[in-house]
Design an enzyme around this catalytic site. Structure first.
Site, PDB file in Angstrom:
ATOM      1  N   ASP A  33     -13.051  -6.205   4.889  1.00  0.00           N
ATOM      2  CA  ASP A  33     -12.054  -5.487   5.184  1.00  0.00           C
ATOM      3  C   ASP A  33     -11.527  -6.252   6.163  1.00  0.00           C
ATOM      4  O   ASP A  33     -11.636  -7.351   6.522  1.00  0.00           O
ATOM      5  CB  ASP A  33     -13.443  -4.485   5.413  1.00  0.00           C
ATOM      6  CG  ASP A  33     -11.941  -3.127   5.123  1.00  0.00           C
ATOM      7  OD1 ASP A  33     -10.832  -2.604   5.553  1.00  0.00           O
ATOM      8  OD2 ASP A  33     -13.212  -2.008   4.574  1.00  0.00           O
ATOM      9  N   GLU A  77       0.920  -1.264   0.170  1.00  0.00           N
ATOM     10  CA  GLU A  77      -0.129   0.120   0.020  1.00  0.00           C
ATOM     11  C   GLU A  77       0.674   0.908   0.029  1.00  0.00           C
ATOM     12  O   GLU A  77       1.767   1.082   0.941  1.00  0.00           O
ATOM     13  CB  GLU A  77      -1.055   0.391   1.668  1.00  0.00           C
ATOM     14  CG  GLU A  77      -1.713   0.775   0.849  1.00  0.00           C
ATOM     15  CD  GLU A  77      -2.780   0.759   2.573  1.00  0.00           C
ATOM     16  OE1 GLU A  77      -3.888   0.847   2.452  1.00  0.00           O
ATOM     17  OE2 GLU A  77      -1.914   1.475   3.797  1.00  0.00           O
ATOM     18  N   GLU A  79     -15.971   5.680   0.046  1.00  0.00           N
ATOM     19  CA  GLU A  79     -16.132   4.844   0.706  1.00  0.00           C
ATOM     20  C   GLU A  79     -17.166   6.113   2.045  1.00  0.00           C
ATOM     21  O   GLU A  79     -17.880   5.418   2.317  1.00  0.00           O
ATOM     22  CB  GLU A  79     -15.595   4.334   1.615  1.00  0.00           C
ATOM     23  CG  GLU A  79     -15.491   4.134   3.022  1.00  0.00           C
ATOM     24  CD  GLU A  79     -13.959   3.285   3.595  1.00  0.00           C
ATOM     25  OE1 GLU A  79     -12.724   3.228   3.026  1.00  0.00           O
ATOM     26  OE2 GLU A  79     -14.284   1.926   4.517  1.00  0.00           O
TER      27      GLU A  79
HETATM   28 FE   FE2 Z   1     -10.021  -1.771   3.834  1.00  0.00          FE
END
Ligand code: FE2
Ligand code: BEZ
Length: 407
Positions: free
Chosen positions: A312, A148, A216
């Protein structure tokens, strides 16, 4: 080469587009699916072979695929504040070092083991620190390992990029058929434009899968599109910033030409943004329990055929078990006939989730990898099979990955 196995089960669930179910289905596989079908054809064709019956109430189906997890944040139980996205984000920034300090290799290994035993055969793991890399390399699960990129402070971009490259180099040196290095861009609000561009350039050159969180929350939408709302207050307070450096549309355009691409959440994406994502041939990962815990809204899954299901991480969920996620999703979504909904959700958690990670699993299809699970359920009416698969508590009895019996 794996030995050839000949199995039959009461219910063979293909997880193809039409959600074909074969009553008393037969399947032949080594590392890949060689053949499958009903008793009549298969028994004749493989006359000399003994098919092992998995049991009177057995289901055989593709292993579940969970395309979006953060293993490094598993120490969270109640450290992070739920209920509002921006309040949650503030607590992530405040407590992330504390949470990371609490996680160790055994904590990561335990999650991977639990995931496998609950019937998931592949995951997409988003790694912020690289603490989970060795565990993911060693795991029996198939792992797409997303390194990431996060951080939008311009003075730190060079350091962040160097760190990203170092982790990617290590991951690439361990690339194998079950460990696929990949790239995650955290989100449009948290990752600096030049960092995004540098990381995506590498992803394109090396043809790596890419994922990003996208729209989101309502707060994120207001900030990216209007420089307003509670996220604007947050950026002013924490980063002395009063304008977003990128719009949501501009962010999407950066991912042009990425072949294996997914956007996670998209709850607040507009129709034109969703259309653009389809045009990019990108997938969406829907994580409904996480969305509900962080004050979001439920994505409309009805007319879209590029949506997969994921959990998630434990930073915004109480479980990484895909059957838990399926059950909650079955109860949350409205305006779809029950069994149709159960079938769509199972398709999202297998076929679509596999596509999200660019794998040829998630469906019983000749030539596809034999990543399969079996378990027993009670089922009287074929018209309720998918619903019963999701509803009933079950112990996963057998797990095959690339045709190899893991459990
Ligand atoms: Fe996430
Ligand atoms: C950062 O690491 O710079 C960051 C993370 C989340 C939100 C905003 C900024």
């Amino acid at each position: 080469m794996e030995k050839i196995r000949y199995l039959k089960s009461s219910w063979l669930v293909l997880c193809d587009k039409n959600f074909t179910i074969i009553k008393d289905g037969f399947v032949v596989f080594d590392d890949k699916i060689i053949d499958f079908g009903d008793q009549n054809r298969l028994q004749k064709l493989y006359k000399s072979k003994k098919f092992v019956h998995l049991g009177a109430n057995s289901v055989l189906m593709p292993g579940l695929v969970n395309p979006h997890i953060h293993l490094e944040f598993a120490a969270n139980i109640s450290t992070l504040q739920y209920g509002s996205f921006t309040l949650w984000l503030k607590t992530v920034l405040k407590y992330r070092d504390e949470l990371i300090d609490k996680i160790d290799t055994s904590g990561i290994d335990k999650q991977l083991d639990d995931i496998l035993k609950s019937g998931t055969t592949s995951i997409g793991a988003i790694s912020s620190y690289g603490l989970d890399m060795n565990s993911c390399i060693k795991s029996k699960l198939k792992v797409t390992y997303f390194i990431e990129a996060i951080g939008q402070d311009i003075s730190k971009i060079d350091e962040l990029f160097e760190n990203f490259q170092k982790k990617l180099k290590k991951a690439l040196s361990f690339k194998s058929k079950n460990f696929t290095p990949a790239v995650a861009i955290h989100s449009p609000y948290s990752t600096g434009l030049s960092l995004i561009e540098k990381c995506l350039k590498i992803a394109k050159e090396k043809n790596l899968p890419v994922t990003a969180h996208f729209l989101e929350s309502y707060d994120e939408k207001q900030w990216l599109e209007h420089n307003s709302g509670v996220m604007a207050e947050f950026f002013l307070e924490f980063f002395n910033k009063n304008r977003s450096s990128i719009t949501a549309d501009k962010f999407l355009e950066l991912f042009k030409d990425i072949k294996i691409l997914s956007f996670v959440h998209c709850c607040y994406a507009s129709k034109s943004q969703l259309d653009y994502i389809i045009k990019q041939k990108a997938m969406i990962v829907h994580c409904p329990k996480s969305n509900m815990l962080l004050g979001g809204k439920l994505l409309d899954i009805k007319d879209m055929n590029n949506i997969s299901l994921g959990t998630d991480g434990l930073s915004s969920n109480d479980s990484l078990n895909m059957f838990d996620e399926l059950k909650m999703a079955l109860f949350m979504h409205q305006n779809i006939e029950l069994e149709t909904k159960a079938r769509v959700l199972l398709y999202m958690a297998t076929n679509m989730a596999s596509k999200t990670l660019g794998q040829n699993t998630g469906q019983i299809k000749v030539g596809h990898k034999a990543d399969l699970i079996s378990f027993d359920i009670e089922n009287k009416h074929i018209q309720n099979l998918a619903t019963n698969i999701i509803l009933q508590e079950k112990e996963i009895k057998d797990i095959y990955i690339d045709g190899k019996k893991i459990i």
